[in-house]
Design an enzyme around this catalytic site. Structure first.
Site, PDB file in Angstrom:
ATOM      1  CE  LYS A 138      26.734  -4.008  -5.610  1.00  0.00           C
ATOM      2  NZ  LYS A 138      27.001  -3.052  -6.499  1.00  0.00           N
ATOM      3  NE  ARG A 177       6.952   0.732   4.745  1.00  0.00           N
ATOM      4  CZ  ARG A 177       5.714   0.185   4.899  1.00  0.00           C
ATOM      5  NH1 ARG A 177       5.324  -1.149   4.411  1.00  0.00           N
ATOM      6  NH2 ARG A 177       4.760   0.777   5.106  1.00  0.00           N
ATOM      7  CG  HIS A 180       3.267   4.182   8.639  1.00  0.00           C
ATOM      8  ND1 HIS A 180       3.611   4.756   7.481  1.00  0.00           N
ATOM      9  CD2 HIS A 180       3.236   2.929   8.219  1.00  0.00           C
ATOM     10  CE1 HIS A 180       3.372   4.197   6.541  1.00  0.00           C
ATOM     11  NE2 HIS A 180       2.798   3.130   6.588  1.00  0.00           N
ATOM     12  NE  ARG A 205      -1.727  -2.291   2.716  1.00  0.00           N
ATOM     13  CZ  ARG A 205      -1.988  -3.465   2.412  1.00  0.00           C
ATOM     14  NH1 ARG A 205      -3.143  -3.936   1.661  1.00  0.00           N
ATOM     15  NH2 ARG A 205      -1.129  -4.471   2.676  1.00  0.00           N
ATOM     16  CB  THR A 206       3.367   2.470   2.029  1.00  0.00           C
ATOM     17  OG1 THR A 206       2.624   2.127   3.296  1.00  0.00           O
ATOM     18  CG2 THR A 206       4.021   3.950   2.463  1.00  0.00           C
TER      19      THR A 206
END
Ligand code: NCD
Length: 457
Positions: free
Chosen positions: A92, A113, A141, A63-64
């Protein structure tokens, strides 16, 4: 860079700015909505031609990520994402700070995120373009909260004095932490229904009472904890919304045990007759499928509002760089006003939250030991990144060479002597850094000089 704003916490936005985002989202919905599904955006406009959004997703997202991309595309801009850490340079060993500095040359706004608490604020401190927190560990959030509040406001008209019940994993759910701050700021009453052992973190509860002026009470009948407008008795009356959240399995090392389920049986009580059932999604078992046909279910509509709300957020952030439309903290709530203390790179207090970004071995060299000095009594140190509070620590006054515990004497943070203070976890640590406790401590005198560059509050 002038007018550069980030959204790392819901408290980075003033209440007035949140109202502005809602008004803009209402405008997009009205102008662009699908005639058959009024909460769905079905058309695009050309507000930000050529603007680019980049998503940096170090954790799974549906969703986000997609609603941010859809929002940017609907605004006439372009969107791209690095959505799998295994295929990006993170695998890496590249730090977030470096990735942010590089990708900000490719895009005008970044959405981050990350599994670590405080990652968004670390990213923001390196980015010359706006950073939006798409969820950082169990910290916050904020854009989910904006669409949650927007949903509530559309369903219930006003937010003040609403009764909102919150069910499930209140400890590790970042959506809930941003949400309860916002509910408190908008004058809603909150009733907690945690799964056993998953109560609201102490810091969040402390802030609800001490910074967002909610009164903690226990319901006489049920023993439930409420956070209400001061002076208001909790009466058993209707619950306007139930906000359900899943067990955040990725943030716990043990299984959930008994976990509350919201189903037709749960909602049978009279108090839930007109409740809006909300969930940030994804759901696992805590929200029964049979509710999908129930008129009280609001969660798919809620998810749809991710697009107009994120359109409004992107528009406000990018416009702010040109037109100064977002003002800084005009309504006087606390964040941003406390002095900021930066400890030496190798000594002094460390954040006590083991999931904070400062404890990540790749990120640590890029993160300073920075704390907001919260002027409560006794004073607290709040991690600049993840906002976890330290409420017990030792203070060394470099000028008078005195060492005292934070609750030993009142401290006035406005005193100009703050730059002369050093903070330690223990008196031993203070002694090792050259500040032994002598046993005959006296109250330090305030200094009569300007705050040094160590103070950036
Ligand atoms: C939430 C999240 O990532 O915190 N998802 C979302 O953005 N809608 C909720 C969750 O994962 O439980």
């Amino acid at each position: 860079m002038r007018n550069l704003r980030h959204i790392t916490s819901i408290n980075d936005l003033s209440t007035e700015e949140i109202e502005g985002i809602f008004a803009r989202a209402d405008f997009y919905l009205q102008k662009l909505r699908d005639e058959k599904a009024p909460y769905r955006i079905a058309r695009s406009l050309n507000e930000l031609p050529g603007a680019i959004l980049a998503g940096l997703f170090y954790e799974p997202s549906t969703r986000t990520r997609l609603s941010f991309e859809s929002a940017m595309l609907r605004l006439g801009g372009k969107a791209m994402a690095s959505a799998d850490p295994r295929t990006s340079s993170a695998s890496k060993g590249e730090s977030l700070a470096d990735t942010v500095r590089v990708t900000s040359s490719y895009a005008d706004v970044l959405v981050v995120r990350h599994p670590r608490d405080g990652a968004a604020r670390l990213a923001a401190s390196y980015a010359p373009v706006p950073v939006i927190n798409g969820g950082d560990g169990s910290h916050e959030h904020p854009t989910q909260t904006l669409l949650d509040l927007f949903t509530l406001r559309r369903k219930k008209k006003a937010l003040r004095n609403l009764n909102v019940a919150i069910s499930g994993d209140l400890k590790a759910s970042r959506t809930i932490h941003s949400f309860v701050y916002a509910l408190a700021r908008f004058g809603a009453n909150i009733v907690l229904k945690p799964a056993p052992g998953m109560e609201l973190p102490d810091d969040v509860a402390w802030r609800l009472e001490n910074e967002f002026h909610r009164e903690r009470t226990s319901d006489a009948q049920t023993g439930e904890v409420w956070y209400v407008t001061p002076g208001r008795q909790t009466r058993r009356r209707s619950i306007d919304a139930v906000y359900v959240t899943r067990f955040q399995s990725e943030r716990w090392s043990n299984a959930a045990g008994a976990y509350p389920t919201v189903n037709a049986e749960f909602l049978r009580k009279k108090e839930f007759r007109t409740t809006a059932v909300m969930h940030p999604l994804p759901r696992v078992n805590e929200l029964d499928l049979s509710l999908d046909q129930d008129r009280r279910a609001a969660y798919f509509e809620q998810a749809a509002y991710g697009v107009p709300i994120r359109m409004a957020i992107i528009s406000a952030l990018l416009a702010s760089r040109a037109k100064k439309t977002m003002k800084r903290y005009p309504d006087g709530f606390p964040r941003g006003h406390e002095p900021l203390y930066e400890a030496a790179a190798t000594s002094g207090v460390m954040c006590i939250n083991s999931n904070c970004i400062v404890h990540d071995s790749v990120e640590a060299p890029y993160a300073a030991r920075k704390f907001h000095l919260v002027g409560a009594e006794p004073p607290r140190l709040r991690c600049f990144y993840c906002e976890t509070d330290i409420d017990t620590f030792w203070i060394a006054d470099a000028r008078s060479a005195t060492v005292f515990a934070n609750d030993e004497q009142p401290l006035d943070w406005s005193r100009k002597y703050v730059p002369d203070l050093r903070f330690y976890a223990t008196p031993e640590e203070s002694a090792q850094s050259g500040f032994p406790r002598r046993g005959t401590e006296r109250t330090p005198e305030p200094m009569k000089r300007r705050a040094s560059s160590r103070l950036r509050g």
